[in-house]
Design a protein around this motif. Sequence first.
Motif, PDB file in Angstrom:
ATOM      1  N   PHE A 275     -11.031  19.483  48.797  1.00 41.53           N
ATOM      2  CA  PHE A 275     -11.320  17.878  49.567  1.00 41.53           C
ATOM      3  C   PHE A 275     -12.644  17.700  49.077  1.00 41.53           C
ATOM      4  O   PHE A 275     -13.649  18.470  49.429  1.00 41.53           O
ATOM      5  CB  PHE A 275     -10.866  17.714  50.810  1.00 41.53           C
ATOM      6  CG  PHE A 275     -11.279  16.360  51.536  1.00 41.53           C
ATOM      7  CD1 PHE A 275     -10.469  15.238  50.989  1.00 41.53           C
ATOM      8  CD2 PHE A 275     -11.964  16.465  52.352  1.00 41.53           C
ATOM      9  CE1 PHE A 275     -11.058  13.985  51.479  1.00 41.53           C
ATOM     10  CE2 PHE A 275     -12.564  15.212  52.900  1.00 41.53           C
ATOM     11  CZ  PHE A 275     -12.142  14.180  52.602  1.00 41.53           C
ATOM     12  N   THR A 276     -13.042  16.610  48.463  1.00 43.92           N
ATOM     13  CA  THR A 276     -14.520  16.002  48.061  1.00 43.92           C
ATOM     14  C   THR A 276     -14.515  14.715  48.844  1.00 43.92           C
ATOM     15  O   THR A 276     -13.783  13.804  48.566  1.00 43.92           O
ATOM     16  CB  THR A 276     -14.682  16.053  46.851  1.00 43.92           C
ATOM     17  OG1 THR A 276     -14.365  17.284  46.127  1.00 43.92           O
ATOM     18  CG2 THR A 276     -16.211  15.740  46.590  1.00 43.92           C
ATOM     19  N   ARG A 277     -15.633  14.584  49.562  1.00 43.18           N
ATOM     20  CA  ARG A 277     -15.956  13.155  50.079  1.00 43.18           C
ATOM     21  C   ARG A 277     -17.329  12.785  49.944  1.00 43.18           C
ATOM     22  O   ARG A 277     -18.257  13.727  50.110  1.00 43.18           O
ATOM     23  CB  ARG A 277     -15.759  13.428  51.568  1.00 43.18           C
ATOM     24  CG  ARG A 277     -16.025  11.833  52.116  1.00 43.18           C
ATOM     25  CD  ARG A 277     -15.877  11.812  53.884  1.00 43.18           C
ATOM     26  NE  ARG A 277     -16.707  12.926  54.385  1.00 43.18           N
ATOM     27  CZ  ARG A 277     -16.118  13.660  55.512  1.00 43.18           C
ATOM     28  NH1 ARG A 277     -15.179  13.427  56.021  1.00 43.18           N
ATOM     29  NH2 ARG A 277     -17.243  14.533  55.908  1.00 43.18           N
ATOM     30  N   LYS A 278     -17.673  11.639  49.192  1.00 39.13           N
ATOM     31  CA  LYS A 278     -19.114  11.091  49.207  1.00 39.13           C
ATOM     32  C   LYS A 278     -18.931   9.732  49.941  1.00 39.13           C
ATOM     33  O   LYS A 278     -18.078   8.968  50.276  1.00 39.13           O
ATOM     34  CB  LYS A 278     -19.371  10.516  47.667  1.00 39.13           C
ATOM     35  CG  LYS A 278     -19.240  11.791  46.816  1.00 39.13           C
ATOM     36  CD  LYS A 278     -19.458  11.389  45.429  1.00 39.13           C
ATOM     37  CE  LYS A 278     -19.277  12.109  44.350  1.00 39.13           C
ATOM     38  NZ  LYS A 278     -19.440  11.930  43.075  1.00 39.13           N
ATOM     39  N   SER A 279     -19.958   9.799  50.739  1.00 38.36           N
ATOM     40  CA  SER A 279     -20.194   8.543  51.929  1.00 38.36           C
ATOM     41  C   SER A 279     -21.517   8.031  51.819  1.00 38.36           C
ATOM     42  O   SER A 279     -22.584   8.776  51.739  1.00 38.36           O
ATOM     43  CB  SER A 279     -19.787   9.315  53.223  1.00 38.36           C
ATOM     44  OG  SER A 279     -20.786  10.177  53.600  1.00 38.36           O
ATOM     45  N   ALA A 280     -21.600   6.885  52.237  1.00 36.43           N
ATOM     46  CA  ALA A 280     -22.868   6.089  52.622  1.00 36.43           C
ATOM     47  C   ALA A 280     -22.638   5.094  53.680  1.00 36.43           C
ATOM     48  O   ALA A 280     -21.602   4.675  54.051  1.00 36.43           O
ATOM     49  CB  ALA A 280     -23.200   5.372  51.159  1.00 36.43           C
ATOM     50  N   ALA A 281     -23.782   5.028  54.565  1.00 35.95           N
ATOM     51  CA  ALA A 281     -23.645   4.266  55.652  1.00 35.95           C
ATOM     52  C   ALA A 281     -25.207   3.457  55.969  1.00 35.95           C
ATOM     53  O   ALA A 281     -25.957   4.152  55.550  1.00 35.95           O
ATOM     54  CB  ALA A 281     -23.136   4.843  56.932  1.00 35.95           C
ATOM     55  N   ILE A 282     -24.899   2.191  56.421  1.00 39.07           N
ATOM     56  CA  ILE A 282     -26.206   1.449  56.777  1.00 39.07           C
ATOM     57  C   ILE A 282     -25.817   0.689  57.770  1.00 39.07           C
ATOM     58  O   ILE A 282     -24.890   0.292  58.090  1.00 39.07           O
ATOM     59  CB  ILE A 282     -26.650   0.322  55.502  1.00 39.07           C
ATOM     60  CG1 ILE A 282     -26.867   1.235  54.094  1.00 39.07           C
ATOM     61  CG2 ILE A 282     -27.687  -0.345  55.914  1.00 39.07           C
ATOM     62  CD1 ILE A 282     -27.167   0.257  53.207  1.00 39.07           C
ATOM     63  N   LEU A 283     -26.813   0.959  59.030  1.00 40.39           N
ATOM     64  CA  LEU A 283     -26.715   0.275  60.224  1.00 40.39           C
ATOM     65  C   LEU A 283     -28.057  -0.484  60.488  1.00 40.39           C
ATOM     66  O   LEU A 283     -29.215   0.148  60.422  1.00 40.39           O
ATOM     67  CB  LEU A 283     -26.479   0.827  61.320  1.00 40.39           C
ATOM     68  CG  LEU A 283     -25.967   0.246  62.580  1.00 40.39           C
ATOM     69  CD1 LEU A 283     -24.761   1.019  63.309  1.00 40.39           C
ATOM     70  CD2 LEU A 283     -27.126   0.070  63.374  1.00 40.39           C
ATOM     71  N   LEU A 284     -28.126  -1.754  60.734  1.00 42.11           N
ATOM     72  CA  LEU A 284     -29.272  -2.593  60.851  1.00 42.11           C
ATOM     73  C   LEU A 284     -29.055  -3.171  62.297  1.00 42.11           C
ATOM     74  O   LEU A 284     -27.999  -3.798  62.714  1.00 42.11           O
ATOM     75  CB  LEU A 284     -29.518  -3.895  60.157  1.00 42.11           C
ATOM     76  CG  LEU A 284     -29.598  -3.260  58.436  1.00 42.11           C
ATOM     77  CD1 LEU A 284     -29.775  -4.508  57.500  1.00 42.11           C
ATOM     78  CD2 LEU A 284     -30.660  -2.364  58.219  1.00 42.11           C
ATOM     79  N   LEU A 293     -31.580 -12.941  70.964  1.00 37.68           N
ATOM     80  CA  LEU A 293     -30.689 -12.874  69.972  1.00 37.68           C
ATOM     81  C   LEU A 293     -30.653 -11.182  69.405  1.00 37.68           C
ATOM     82  O   LEU A 293     -31.508 -10.891  68.864  1.00 37.68           O
ATOM     83  CB  LEU A 293     -30.902 -13.428  68.699  1.00 37.68           C
ATOM     84  CG  LEU A 293     -30.259 -13.768  67.456  1.00 37.68           C
ATOM     85  CD1 LEU A 293     -28.819 -14.213  68.014  1.00 37.68           C
ATOM     86  CD2 LEU A 293     -30.718 -14.578  66.424  1.00 37.68           C
ATOM     87  N   GLN A 294     -29.499 -10.616  69.563  1.00 35.16           N
ATOM     88  CA  GLN A 294     -29.185  -9.158  68.954  1.00 35.16           C
ATOM     89  C   GLN A 294     -28.166  -9.231  67.980  1.00 35.16           C
ATOM     90  O   GLN A 294     -27.346  -9.827  68.225  1.00 35.16           O
ATOM     91  CB  GLN A 294     -28.704  -8.444  70.106  1.00 35.16           C
ATOM     92  CG  GLN A 294     -29.834  -8.238  71.270  1.00 35.16           C
ATOM     93  CD  GLN A 294     -29.745  -7.115  72.131  1.00 35.16           C
ATOM     94  OE1 GLN A 294     -28.827  -6.454  72.058  1.00 35.16           O
ATOM     95  NE2 GLN A 294     -30.317  -7.210  73.215  1.00 35.16           N
ATOM     96  N   ILE A 295     -28.764  -8.689  66.863  1.00 29.95           N
ATOM     97  CA  ILE A 295     -27.728  -8.774  65.704  1.00 29.95           C
ATOM     98  C   ILE A 295     -27.519  -7.034  65.439  1.00 29.95           C
ATOM     99  O   ILE A 295     -28.263  -6.253  65.239  1.00 29.95           O
ATOM    100  CB  ILE A 295     -28.396  -9.253  64.471  1.00 29.95           C
ATOM    101  CG1 ILE A 295     -28.516 -10.771  64.841  1.00 29.95           C
ATOM    102  CG2 ILE A 295     -27.333  -9.081  63.157  1.00 29.95           C
ATOM    103  CD1 ILE A 295     -29.644 -11.454  64.051  1.00 29.95           C
ATOM    104  N   GLN A 296     -26.254  -6.655  65.038  1.00 29.75           N
ATOM    105  CA  GLN A 296     -25.905  -5.450  64.450  1.00 29.75           C
ATOM    106  C   GLN A 296     -24.982  -5.700  63.209  1.00 29.75           C
ATOM    107  O   GLN A 296     -23.897  -6.190  63.202  1.00 29.75           O
ATOM    108  CB  GLN A 296     -25.059  -4.515  65.331  1.00 29.75           C
ATOM    109  CG  GLN A 296     -24.608  -3.140  65.028  1.00 29.75           C
ATOM    110  CD  GLN A 296     -24.000  -2.337  65.878  1.00 29.75           C
ATOM    111  OE1 GLN A 296     -24.810  -1.706  66.775  1.00 29.75           O
ATOM    112  NE2 GLN A 296     -23.011  -1.940  65.644  1.00 29.75           N
ATOM    113  N   VAL A 297     -25.414  -5.183  61.937  1.00 27.66           N
ATOM    114  CA  VAL A 297     -24.878  -5.051  60.820  1.00 27.66           C
ATOM    115  C   VAL A 297     -24.516  -3.421  60.474  1.00 27.66           C
ATOM    116  O   VAL A 297     -25.413  -2.817  60.222  1.00 27.66           O
ATOM    117  CB  VAL A 297     -25.764  -5.645  59.720  1.00 27.66           C
ATOM    118  CG1 VAL A 297     -25.016  -5.708  58.524  1.00 27.66           C
ATOM    119  CG2 VAL A 297     -25.873  -7.214  60.130  1.00 27.66           C
TER     120      VAL A 297
END
Length: 881
Positions: A275-284, A293-297
Amino acid sequence: MPQHLLHGLLRRACLSTAILTFTTLAFPALTQARQSAYPTPSDTVQIGYGSQKRKQVTGAVQTVTASQFNQGLIVTPEQLFTGQLTGVQVTALSGAPGANSLIQLQRAASMAGDTAPLVVLDGVLLEPGSDPSVYSPLGLLNPYDIASITFLKDAAATGIYGAQGLNGVLLINTKRGASDRKLQVDFQTQFALSTLPKKVSVLSADEFRQFINQRGRQEEKNLLGQANTDWQDEIYEKAVSYNQNLSLGGTVGFLPYRISLGHLKQNGILTNTNFTRKSAAILLNPSLFDDHLQIQVSLKGNVGETQSANPNLINAAVHFDPTQPVYAPDGSYFEWRDPNGAPITSAPLNPVGLLNRPLDKEEAERGFGNTHIAYQFHFLPALTAHFNWGYDRFQSDRNGNPSYTVRLPQVPETIEQSGQTRKSRQQEYYLTYSDKLERLQSQLDLTAGYFTQKTEEEAYSNTMTVPQGERQNGGWYRQGYKLRAFFGRIQYGIKDRYFLSFSARRDESPIFAKENRRFTSKAVGLSWRLSEESFMQNQKIFSDLKIRASYGVQGNTPPFQQISLNFGGSASLDPTLTWEKTPSFNLGVDFGLLSNRLTGSLDFFQRSTKDLFARHLLPSNGLSYVITNGGELQTRGAELALQYQALATEKVEWLLGLNASYSTNELTSVSTNAPANWLAPGFLSQYTNITGSAIHSYYVYQQKYTNDLPQEGQYEDLNKDGRIDRGDMKPFHSARPKSLIGFSSQLRYQKWSLGWLARAELGAFNYNREAAQYGFYSIYVYNRVPLNRSTDLLNTNFTAQQFNSSYYVQNASFLRMEYISLGYDAGQLLQNKLTLKLSATVQNAFVLTGYTGQDPEVAYGVDVAQYPRPRTFSLNLNLGF
């Protein structure tokens, strides 16, 4: 491999960054975000659309943070908390690379309804898909990105999620960028070696020769070979796996951020599986306008590839003739041939040859994302408006050749193709009001909002000839549905001692007829913090004490896939079908002793599900059925969680944890015309659904014994009518455990650490189908060739199969050492510019059990030859810059 998902993730992240940069230029009155990199669940807990102080929570809630997660080669998120959450059973569906798990709450109380917990990832509700046994909601999520997992159990905690929260809610919070920090780089690399702990017990080559010579005809004796082949040794190997993760986090101007990349290559102990997994994540997660004003992307993309063996390979290796060689004299794989040298058609193929044929391959990709905006009104700071938009997209394609027997020359080779695409979008709009009423010494919290979720799904399956590429048969379907709900909650606290919560949610589901589509779930919770009372101030026993009580009624729906996608049968809905209704009661106490060195909680619960979903057979044939209402199921039990700070000095820290649960269930009434041992297609027929039995009970004859040895064909005449027939069968034990126990230890001495977790399941019984199918002395000839036997025949001396004997319903209680980990923290190096941590871990170190099968932990309780759970040794290196 598809890469556009990762590219799209980066494009969205760049767009989000550009929007936020424009905002700060247009509105200069900005401050930096106040959110920390990691939550502190010891003080607060996220529970249904917001965070609260733990002392105000009126429901049963448990949180596991990154420092408490299980260690080792963690491939899927559920492995992080296996054995950690009280009353939560996590069972791997197999030991194959990347395999998913069955997650069930012991409180779950349904016979044919949905029993999987709701998974909420950073505010996005994840869909399980048409086949949750294969595609778990957590299957392609990188565990490295997870900061904490909170489990909501009772009605007070899950009520605001309505019907979707009936079986518990898993709130998964991922790591985020820290404010007021420079760039922080973390790198993790891991090397792992997996081995086979135990083989299926079958006859050796010499035992098989003796068996054939004593019991077989001359035809079978002539087929015996001279080799001594352990076919399980031939297909299993030591497997090496690698896992690397890189994250960058910090704050740029006003913008906290975290970016992570991951690559996993898990090789299986079954040769050529991986099993092979490639992952990417971005959190702002910026905060603007003095935190008003609070924002989460949040954006996550994952691409996975799975290479798996022929689904019949393991069974073929377990039962292929051990007197035959792997290779024929000419160097080709040995295959069965008649005296004239012609292939014996439909005889099983050589297992090693099967292993090296074109294997099943699957490519899958999944993307998650959401944007959460919370605006606190300047003119009324107690009021906050929330806007949450989320999406979840999954796509997979699979090719495989399930054949494992010799073909006729005129029959073309075929492959099976299948795949699915699922898109889910959700929107939430809600208001929260939180204010301290100083004159009343009270705290008031209100929540009200609207939720909608739209899901579209397509799937196909084809059988194609090779190499002609001609389709022999195939199918395709498309479905879509939309869920809507209005929800609200009131929470009121007085003097930081007395707390009341009330929640309601009105769900609308297209599964039911128009007049039955709506259902309102309601829940009320009360708690009293006795330790704040004056009469408790002079006592020295309790440093903290709170009692809780909750009651609620929640609905449930049949799993949507049962209606639209059924292989081997068909299902439809009764036009009058209505919601399952589950009233539930919970009584709990949270306590702290010895200045909170010992903390814990104790809960008692009871559920009574009414209008159970039941399958009613149609007169046309034995596979078609209609889902109707009818019956009642009662579940009751208790749960205990303890944490003890045994040592706490500058040099030594030792933390012990214990969780234990006990539950029973009973079908107090059932309305169905299905036979007692009939189930929906896809399940084996040993289960029953008789009034008075527990769900997942087995339906068998009661075996007679003499001197502790089972007597072949001898069963108890339970109805005393002088004959043995179906009237003498009865429910006998259950596949569901009565008790779940987890015990953990975390010891630190200066820079060294030692941690481990052991877990036990008690009171569960497996149906040992492997022994029942192959544990008898009569020659089992499969397409003119004999198959190897289970060594259980040496215990029973059965001549013929005894499928319905209670002998094969065997106690599967066990104690498993989930992991043992030794670590070294080198601390700050290179003038405080580098941190270094090393650890070595063994997973599935040992299992203590009286069960005679390969592994006592079997999903759904029916034990057949399957991919075994490996024992894994891993080395881990963490660097921080």
